[in-house]
Design a protein around this motif. Structure first.
Motif, short mmCIF file in Angstrom:
data_model
loop_
_atom_site.label_atom_id
_atom_site.label_comp_id
_atom_site.label_asym_id
_atom_site.label_seq_id
_atom_site.Cartn_x
_atom_site.Cartn_y
_atom_site.Cartn_z
N LEU A 27 3.55 11.99 -7.90
CA LEU A 27 2.37 12.45 -7.17
C LEU A 27 2.71 12.60 -5.69
O LEU A 27 3.54 11.86 -5.15
N PRO A 28 2.05 13.54 -5.01
CA PRO A 28 2.26 13.67 -3.56
C PRO A 28 1.83 12.39 -2.84
O PRO A 28 0.91 11.69 -3.29
N ALA A 29 2.48 12.10 -1.74
CA ALA A 29 2.19 10.88 -0.98
C ALA A 29 0.73 10.82 -0.56
O ALA A 29 0.12 9.74 -0.55
N SER A 30 0.15 11.97 -0.23
CA SER A 30 -1.25 12.00 0.21
C SER A 30 -2.19 11.58 -0.93
O SER A 30 -3.17 10.87 -0.71
N GLU A 31 -1.87 12.00 -2.15
CA GLU A 31 -2.71 11.63 -3.29
C GLU A 31 -2.52 10.16 -3.64
O GLU A 31 -3.49 9.46 -3.99
N VAL A 32 -1.30 9.67 -3.53
CA VAL A 32 -1.05 8.25 -3.78
C VAL A 32 -1.85 7.39 -2.81
O VAL A 32 -2.43 6.37 -3.19
N GLN A 33 -1.93 7.82 -1.56
CA GLN A 33 -2.67 7.06 -0.56
C GLN A 33 -4.16 7.01 -0.91
O GLN A 33 -4.81 5.96 -0.75
N VAL A 34 -4.71 8.11 -1.40
CA VAL A 34 -6.11 8.13 -1.81
C VAL A 34 -6.34 7.15 -2.96
O VAL A 34 -7.30 6.36 -2.96
N LEU A 35 -5.45 7.17 -3.94
CA LEU A 35 -5.58 6.28 -5.09
C LEU A 35 -5.38 4.82 -4.70
O LEU A 35 -6.04 3.92 -5.23
N ARG A 36 -4.48 4.59 -3.75
CA ARG A 36 -4.27 3.23 -3.24
C ARG A 36 -5.55 2.69 -2.63
O ARG A 36 -5.94 1.53 -2.86
N GLN A 37 -6.24 3.53 -1.87
CA GLN A 37 -7.48 3.10 -1.24
C GLN A 37 -8.57 2.84 -2.28
O GLN A 37 -9.42 1.97 -2.08
N VAL A 38 -8.55 3.59 -3.37
CA VAL A 38 -9.50 3.34 -4.46
C VAL A 38 -9.33 1.92 -4.99
O VAL A 38 -10.31 1.19 -5.20
N MET A 39 -8.08 1.51 -5.18
CA MET A 39 -7.81 0.18 -5.71
C MET A 39 -8.16 -0.91 -4.70
O MET A 39 -8.73 -1.94 -5.07
N ILE A 40 -7.83 -0.68 -3.44
CA ILE A 40 -8.13 -1.68 -2.42
C ILE A 40 -9.64 -1.85 -2.27
O ILE A 40 -10.16 -2.98 -2.20
N LYS A 41 -10.35 -0.74 -2.26
CA LYS A 41 -11.81 -0.79 -2.12
C LYS A 41 -12.46 -1.50 -3.30
O LYS A 41 -13.44 -2.23 -3.15
#
Length: 212
Positions: A27-41
């Motif tokens: 996955l692109p780094a930008s999409e990974v960052q979005v998904l990472r924030q989903v998990m943190i939130k």
């Protein structure tokens, strides 16, 4: 009725609609960052707390995040009925387990957030080693429980060390709950409560992931 607690992922929607399977590419780094924030939130932790920093450190590896968002096919037989095929998204399995662990009846109030985080990350080794791009070469079929546990330890090792430096008590407790440390310096009753909550919540996740 749609489950509002489930995370939507484009590749999963394509698969469920009979469209071509997702491409086997990172996955692109930008999409990974979005998904990472989903998990943190989803962890709903105080910003800057030791436990929140642990989650951020644990998810710093893009491979860990991607492992939670790659759809898997589960085939199960019920009694003598033919196999049923179901599309699963690991993040939804993990969040379900985390919520179940957090609600465990024997937990004390201050233990619930620890149980949530531990249950969320408990199966990271399973998700990682069953991802088609991260599966070790030469390993075919479902991984063993011992291999998945060892991989979990490797994936969370740095984050756990950082947590132990920031909050020794919390770090030792979480390590003991995850089977990555000695419970000798922890409160045994607390480790038992949280560990039981985390284990029971992940039984079904492990069964599906490991095929046992």
């Amino acid at each position: 009725m749609k489950n509002s607690n489930s995370v939507k992922f484009p590749s999963l929607m394509h698969a469920m609609n009979g469209l071509p399977a997702p491409r086997m590419s990172r996955l692109p780094a930008s999409e990974v960052q979005v998904l990472r924030q989903v998990m943190i939130k989803a962890c709903d932790l105080p910003s800057g707390s030791a436990l929140e920093r642990f989650v951020r450190d644990a998810l710093a590896d893009a491979e860990v995040v991607e492992s939670y968002f790659f759809p898997r096919i589960s085939r199960q037989s019920v009694n003598a009925a033919p196999q049923q095929t179901q599309m699963l998204l690991p993040i939804n399995q993990a969040l379900r387990a985390a919520r179940q662990a957090k609600a465990f009846v024997d937990l004390l109030p201050h233990e619930r957030s620890v149980a949530f985080v531990a249950a969320l990350l408990y199966s990271c080794g399973v998700f990682h080693c069953t991802h088609p791009l991260f599966r070790p070469s030469g390993r075919n079929g479902a991984p063993s429980r011992s291999y998945a546990k060892k991989l979990m330890g490797l994936l969370l090792e740095d984050a756990l060390h950082n947590l132990q430096r920031a909050d020794a008590g919390l770090g030792q407790t979480l390590a003991a709950v995850l089977g990555m440390g000695d419970a000798q310096d922890c409160q045994p009753d607390q480790v038992a409560r949280i560990g039981t909550a985390v284990y029971l919540a992940n039984v079904a996740v492990m069964q599906v992931g490991l095929g046992v």
